[in-house]
Enzyme design. Structure first.
Site: not given
Ligand code: C6P
Length: 399
Positions: A121, A220, A358
């Site tokens: 990501h 999540k 992302c």
């Molecule tokens: N992925 C998705 O729809 P945050 O935004 O800080 O809670 O998480 C970031 C993040 C980091 N690593 C991984 C593997 C992720 O999947 C995510 C967040 C979401 O896949 C939003 S882009």
């Protein structure tokens, strides 16, 4: 807990969208919240609200005790040795930025390298670039499996960190992070694991993984937005300089010199989001009550059903087919743009994510603009998977 009770714990799932009952399949982006989590937020603001670690009064003591109890719950959830190794942050992104910034200031010089996987990501790419590192990506196969031989060859005298996702948000692959930690440590290099997509699906044991850092987000895993965790081995955290300066992270301040607080407070500058931390505690209780093994088993049933039925839709192309993957299904339908498929699904009340998720390097790897992604959680049902497949059949015949 009865399955019908689990499902009915989530009030938002009773909604309708465009005249259809909502089918929420965007759980990798964020899960819905059970009533116990919503109640924890309301209870805090209606009867417990106070700043923590500061006041001499009753409410401050109550809020502080509840806040610190959640640290213990997180410790048990991921089997950390001590609750001092659990740092609260705003989420995975902030957790990784914390490590990259603090570790980078101390250890990364121009030309130093960080090994990441090709399926990271952006949150596990950009912070290392900001820290000044050159990235060495581990390639992966068409199925979405990391090439472990190449991984071993990527180490050089300038490797400072391995930073890798436990579970890919786009492909669903579960990476062999315990093996990767062994290899990294054999080279004298620490490993950070991005657990954003893992904690809601797998039982995580940071001591068994032997990772140096483990980062995840509450939202999540059925908890509120605005709270996450950065776990670090005590000896690593002791060495690391603070991330942000401010209240709570200090021991003594004068205009000449500041000394820092002990762990974990050294990394928790300012007033934290207390309500969201309490919500995280309620979400962990919820997951424990349901049982992580039961969650994994239910999601595996949904995943297998989805793969079987979606395979029958003409033009279906799965992106990410690794063995043992979690319940994340990325796909393309014929030559249709993912956004169009997502929009048509939305018209039928089905929420999925579309785009690059992302993970632009993943899209570059496959030479595609994006995917449609359906991701399942404990409250999804076989009927919802059926509805998704029927909708995809209809869309496929329309396009
Ligand atoms: N992925 C998705 O729809 P945050 O935004 O800080 O809670 O998480 C970031 C993040 C980091 N690593 C991984 C593997 C992720 O999947 C995510 C967040 C979401 O896949 C939003 S882009």
């Amino acid at each position: 807990m009865l399955y019908s009770d689990i499902r009915s714990s989530f009030p938002l799932l009773d909604s309708t969208v465009h005249g259809h009952p909502l089918i929420y399949l965007d759980n990798a982006a964020t899960t819905q919240k059970p009533q116990v989590v919503i109640d924890a937020l309301c209870r805090y603001y209606s009867s417990q609200n106070s700043n923590i670690h500061r006041g001499a009064h009753h409410l401050a003591a109550v809020a502080t005790e509840m806040f610190e109890e959640v640290r213990g719950k997180v410790q048990r959830l991921i089997n950390a040795k001590s609750s001092d190794e659990v740092v609260f942050t705003r989420g995975t992104t902030e957790s990784i930025n914390l490590v990259a910034s603090s570790f980078g200031r101390q250890n990364i010089r121009p030309g130093d390298e960080v090994i990441v996987s090709g399926m990271e990501h952006h949150s596990n790419i950009v912070p290392w670039q900001l820290a000044g590192a050159s990235l060495r990506p581990i390639p992966f196969s068409d199925e979405g499996v990391l090439d472990m031989q190449t991984f071993e060859r990527l180490f050089s005298p300038r490797t400072r960190m391995v930073a890798v996702a436990h579970v890919s948000n786009t492909l669903g692959t579960v990476n062999p992070v315990a093996d990767m930690a062994r290899v990294a440590h054999a080279h004298g290099v620490p490993i950070l694991v991005d657990g954003a997509q893992a904690v809601s699906h797998l039982s995580v044991d940071v001591q068994a993984l032997d990772c140096d850092f483990y980062c995840f987000s509450g939202h999540k895993m059925y908890a509120p937005m605005g709270v996450g965790v950065m776990y670090g081995k005590r000896e690593r955290l002791e060495e690391l300089p603070p991330y942000q300066g401010g209240g709570e992270m200090i021991s003594d301040v004068s205009f000449e010199k500041t000394t820092f607080n002990s762990l974990p407070f050294k990394f928790e500058a300012g007033t934290p989001s207390v309500a969201d931390v309490l919500g995280l505690g309620a979400a962990i209780d919820f997951m424990m009550q349901v049982g992580i093994d039961n969650i994994a088993q239910h999601e595996e049933m949904l995943l297998q059903l989805a793969i079987e039925k979606m395979s029958q839709v003409s033009g279906m192309r799965f992106i990410g087919t690794a063995k043992g993957k979690v319940s994340v299904v990325s796909f393309l339908l014929g030559s249709a743009h993912p956004y169009d498929v997502g929009t048509l699904l939305d018209q039928m009340g089905i929420a999925v994510r579309t785009g690059h998720h992302c993970t632009q390097p993943v899209m570059q790897r496959y030479g595609i603009p994006g995917t449609v992604r359906a991701s399942f959680a404990i409250y999804n049902t076989a009927d919802e998977v059926d509805a998704l497949c029927h909708a995809l059949q209809r869309i496929s015949s329309m396009l």
